[in-house]
Scaffold this active site. Sequence first.
Site, PDB file in Angstrom:
ATOM      1  N   LYS A  10     -22.684 -42.188   8.770  1.00 22.94           N
ATOM      2  CA  LYS A  10     -23.414 -40.916   8.735  1.00 22.94           C
ATOM      3  C   LYS A  10     -23.224 -40.213  10.069  1.00 22.94           C
ATOM      4  CE  LYS A  10     -26.849 -42.146  11.725  1.00 22.94           C
ATOM      5  NZ  LYS A  10     -27.071 -41.505  13.054  1.00 22.94           N
ATOM      6  N   ASP A 135     -32.993 -46.376  10.547  1.00 21.80           N
ATOM      7  CA  ASP A 135     -31.967 -45.676   9.774  1.00 21.80           C
ATOM      8  C   ASP A 135     -31.600 -46.389   8.475  1.00 21.80           C
ATOM      9  OD1 ASP A 135     -31.890 -43.741  11.709  1.00 21.80           O
ATOM     10  OD2 ASP A 135     -29.922 -44.291  12.512  1.00 21.80           O
TER      11      ASP A 135
END
Length: 285
Positions: A10, A135
Amino acid sequence: MSSTWLAPAKINLFLHINNKREDGYHNLQTIFQMLDYYDELKFSITNGGVIKRINGNEDVEQSQDLIVKAAKVLQEYTGTTLGANLSIVKNIPIGGGLGGGSSDAATTLVALNQLWDTKLTQPQLMKLGLNLGADVPVFIFAKSAWAEGIGEILSPIKMPNYYYLVVFINKHTSTKEIFSHYALTMSKPQGKIAKFSELINTHNDCLQAAIALEAEIGVALKHLNTCANHISQVRMSGTGSCVFNEFLTEKDALAAAKKVPKKWMSFVTRAINTSPIHSWAVAKR
């Protein structure tokens, strides 16, 4: 029989730190943009309950490896008597702000939940994942997302499928050091955005602290600013050290990649709005 699963990288299209909480964490706002760039994990189910990494991540002690930790967390939570042999091929830079370790942990939870038939729901897996890292939930959520809280309050957001040139300076930055650094900035919370056209402030509040700790991040940003045909501000992902810029076409991104100094690692990838994590192994057994 083994099955192979992907764990996507990401980038953070912006990162605004709002305030420090009483528990020591920071409230933030960000957009997690999923990328078509992956680590590859392989799982073989065993009897007897032993969880063992048999290949990959050799520089990391098994007890500290997030894929091993994730497998054990799921095993302990569900009470399954099954075990697993784990293998990983690392492509995502470690310590680059691309979420590789968190993504690997998320993929491990999702994969073993299916392979062990432990039947946890996505929200249950996300809650387990949060214990492994802030995350991890977004990778189980498996969509590009607007995030708040410490990154665990997620809303899906559809972003353009731009191409990205990502540069890793082959040096790591410490998230802990950045969040305690005097140069860390804070931003007032902004209203939730519903679409990409509303994304105006692409500032990363961790940037100046990261550059203070590792000046080469600033050098890499300056280099990316010289690339032809990039379409937005060059940025750092997360707490670094990876930096990136954005292109309309793969051709332009690849042309820019050819000019990246060889002392740095770089790759060209494309934005994706949905991760293949919940469907990948069906075709890869």
